[in-house]
Design an enzyme around this catalytic site. Structure first.
Site, PDB file in Angstrom:
ATOM      1  N   HIS A 119       0.658  -1.365   0.014  1.00  9.07           N
ATOM      2  CA  HIS A 119       0.202  -0.065   0.015  1.00  9.07           C
ATOM      3  C   HIS A 119       0.865   1.231  -0.063  1.00  9.07           C
ATOM      4  O   HIS A 119       0.413   2.452  -0.098  1.00  9.07           O
ATOM      5  CB  HIS A 119      -1.035   0.028   1.257  1.00  9.07           C
ATOM      6  CG  HIS A 119      -0.448   0.409   2.410  1.00  9.07           C
ATOM      7  ND1 HIS A 119       0.295  -0.600   3.172  1.00  9.07           N
ATOM      8  CD2 HIS A 119      -0.314   1.563   3.099  1.00  9.07           C
ATOM      9  CE1 HIS A 119       0.934  -0.242   4.255  1.00  9.07           C
ATOM     10  NE2 HIS A 119       0.647   1.004   4.193  1.00  9.07           N
TER      11      HIS A 119
HETATM   12  C1  UD1 Z   1      -2.589   5.682   5.618  1.00 10.36           C
HETATM   13  C2  UD1 Z   1      -1.359   5.965   6.452  1.00 10.36           C
HETATM   14  C3  UD1 Z   1      -0.343   4.930   6.409  1.00 10.36           C
HETATM   15  C4  UD1 Z   1      -0.952   3.713   6.750  1.00 10.36           C
HETATM   16  C5  UD1 Z   1      -2.152   3.319   5.986  1.00 10.36           C
HETATM   17  C6  UD1 Z   1      -2.810   1.786   6.449  1.00 10.36           C
HETATM   18  C7  UD1 Z   1      -0.676   8.217   6.259  1.00 10.36           C
HETATM   19  C8  UD1 Z   1       0.095   9.311   5.820  1.00 10.36           C
HETATM   20  N1  UD1 Z   1      -0.797   7.155   5.826  1.00 10.36           N
HETATM   21  O1  UD1 Z   1      -2.669   5.458   4.347  1.00 10.36           O
HETATM   22  O2  UD1 Z   1       0.701   5.431   6.936  1.00 10.36           O
HETATM   23  O3  UD1 Z   1       0.153   2.526   6.801  1.00 10.36           O
HETATM   24  O4  UD1 Z   1      -3.214   4.411   6.307  1.00 10.36           O
HETATM   25  O5  UD1 Z   1      -3.887   1.688   5.728  1.00 10.36           O
HETATM   26  O6  UD1 Z   1      -1.469   8.669   7.089  1.00 10.36           O
HETATM   27  N2  UD1 Z   1     -10.040   4.539   1.511  1.00 10.36           N
HETATM   28  C9  UD1 Z   1     -11.136   3.806   1.419  1.00 10.36           C
HETATM   29  N3  UD1 Z   1     -11.528   3.410   2.688  1.00 10.36           N
HETATM   30  C10 UD1 Z   1     -11.066   4.065   3.875  1.00 10.36           C
HETATM   31  C11 UD1 Z   1      -9.886   4.645   3.914  1.00 10.36           C
HETATM   32  C12 UD1 Z   1      -9.318   4.956   2.820  1.00 10.36           C
HETATM   33  O7  UD1 Z   1     -11.526   3.419   0.430  1.00 10.36           O
HETATM   34  O8  UD1 Z   1     -11.543   3.751   4.851  1.00 10.36           O
HETATM   35  C13 UD1 Z   1      -9.241   4.987   0.273  1.00 10.36           C
HETATM   36  C14 UD1 Z   1      -9.243   6.209  -0.135  1.00 10.36           C
HETATM   37  O9  UD1 Z   1      -9.496   6.200  -1.695  1.00 10.36           O
HETATM   38  C15 UD1 Z   1      -8.185   6.953   0.028  1.00 10.36           C
HETATM   39  C16 UD1 Z   1      -7.188   6.002   0.038  1.00 10.36           C
HETATM   40  O10 UD1 Z   1      -7.672   4.896   0.622  1.00 10.36           O
HETATM   41  O11 UD1 Z   1      -7.965   7.898  -0.864  1.00 10.36           O
HETATM   42  C17 UD1 Z   1      -5.892   6.213   0.888  1.00 10.36           C
HETATM   43  O12 UD1 Z   1      -6.227   6.569   2.143  1.00 10.36           O
HETATM   44  P1  UD1 Z   1      -5.418   7.523   3.167  1.00 10.36           P
HETATM   45  O13 UD1 Z   1      -5.962   7.426   4.533  1.00 10.36           O
HETATM   46  O14 UD1 Z   1      -5.231   8.613   2.595  1.00 10.36           O
HETATM   47  O15 UD1 Z   1      -4.027   6.774   3.270  1.00 10.36           O
HETATM   48  P2  UD1 Z   1      -3.447   5.345   3.165  1.00 10.36           P
HETATM   49  O16 UD1 Z   1      -2.963   5.211   1.792  1.00 10.36           O
HETATM   50  O17 UD1 Z   1      -4.680   4.380   3.658  1.00 10.36           O
END
Ligand code: UD1
Length: 377
Positions: A211
């Protein structure tokens, strides 16, 4: 004592890896009637599979407050959390704000607390990848800089904090709260039916998770990784529970079609060798990891969990902030070069089942030590 004000601790969670870290602390607070613990969820992760399932399985109390931030760019996400967290501090007037890990929610809430003169406790302090391209590294460095209690999981963290000039009195080597959760749930995870559901046999498959933006946002990097997974999957089936970011990009870059084609070419009874599935809950994932022959990942937490489970782990990164897992665990840093990954895969799959030492204080009592220290101070 009648009328004595309780010690108020606001605990912050936001994203999936935070949930297993906060769970044992929320349980531990219950042993201290003089503590009033408040759980704030920033809402950084919000879907059932990334969020609710962990609260249910790990029996984390429902958050007292949900800031409902959702997904956004780093700046917007961090800024919005700060804006919405400030009134929470003003209302609850906590003695301590406790943050865990290295996600945007960790930094945002620590910053608000420190600016309002509230003590900050950082669980998992001192870890350093020394790679400022990683958003998490920035979050770690900055959160530590403004924390009053630095709770450290492994000795490298002590060294890093010392080198950065932190006073000794702020630093506490307590062990790993995520290991508290793992040890507490290991027995229960054995009754998960995930292997039957996926028609797998113990030690006869590989687990992949991916990820990190550096691995999944660039089509060339992700494409090369998928290709190597396809090669490995011809030897040992791969189960790949895909993070939403990863799934989105696999589809966007057109790799799903390629994966399906491999599936069709595979033996009809094998149900496909490289199987991309939705993210799964904690207990299922624990069982899946524990019974795997090899795990390939770019996650920090999984490097630690496989160390405890003694399952060989290949880390698809050039650095790790958790060097103890390389020193004594089963973890190996293999980067993203396909040839290197393949060679390492062959090497570890032949030597799995090695016995290794468990890192110091990864014994299931980290949360107990943390709360004791907070109470003493
Ligand atoms: C975040 C953390 C990372 C952690 C990871 C675990 C930061 C900088 N990054 O990254 O350190 O290892 O979480 O997962 O804080 N999304 C969904 N459902 C959700 C949440 C997110 O579909 O419940 C999708 C969205 O399209 C979003 C993408 O996942 O744009 C990324 O989510 P985001 O919270 O921005 O960062 P992660 O890549 O999950």
């Amino acid at each position: 004592m009648e009328g004595k004000r309780k010690i108020r601790i606001i605990n912050v969670v936001g994203a999936r890896p935070n949930f297993m870290k906060i769970a044992p602390l929320m349980k531990e607070y219950k042993n201290y009637p003089e503590i009033k613990s408040i759980l704030v969820h920033t809402g950084q992760h919000y879907t059932r599979e990334m969020n609710d399932v962990f609260f249910d399985q790990l029996e984390i109390p429902r958050p007292d407050i949900n800031l409902e931030i959702g997904s956004a760019s780093h700046a917007v996400q961090t800024a919005e959390i700060m804006k919405r967290f400030e009134p929470v501090i003003l209302k609850y007037k906590p003695d301590v704000v406790l943050v865990v890990g290295d996600v945007n929610s960790t930094l945002a809430c620590a910053l608000v607390a420190a600016k309002l003169g509230v003590k900050v406790a950082h669980v998992e302090a001192g870890l350093r990848s020394f790679d400022r391209q990683m958003p998490e590294e920035i979050n770690r460095v900055l959160t530590d800089a403004i924390s009053d209690y630095l709770f450290v999981t492994e000795r490298s963290g002590l060294k890093n904090l010392k080198n950065e000039g932190f006073p000794k009195k702020k630093i506490f080597f307590v062990g790993n709260v995520m290991v508290d959760t793992l040890l507490r749930n290991l027995e229960q995870s054995k009754s998960s039916t995930i292997l039957e559901d996926l028609k797998l046999h113990g030690k006869c498959y590989t687990v992949v998770t991916l990820h990190r933006p550096s691995n999944v946002d660039d089509p060339i990097v992700l494409g090369a990784l998928i290709e190597v997974f396809e090669k490995i999957s011809q030897e040992l089936p791969i189960i790949f529970p895909a993070h939403p970011r990863t799934r989105k990009n696999i589809e966007l870059f057109g790799f799903m079609k390629k994966i399906s084609e491999t599936k069709r070419r595979a033996h009809p009874a094998s149900d496909g060798r490289l199987r991309v599935i939705d993210p799964i809950g904690y207990l299922d994932f624990l069982k899946l990891m524990a019974s795997a022959k090899v795990v390939l990942t770019d996650s920090g937490g999984i490097q630690e969990e496989t160390t405890i489970l003694k399952v060989p782990c290949l880390t698809l990164r050039e650095n790790t902030e958790r060097p103890i897992t390389l020193e004594i665990g089963t973890n190996k840093m293999v980067g993203t070069d396909p040839a290197r990954i393949l060679a390492a895969f062959h090497q570890v799959s032949e030597n799995s089942g090695r016995r290794c030492r468990t890192p110091d204080l990864w014994d299931g009592y980290a949360s107990k030590r943390i709360v004791e220290i907070l109470m003493r101070n």
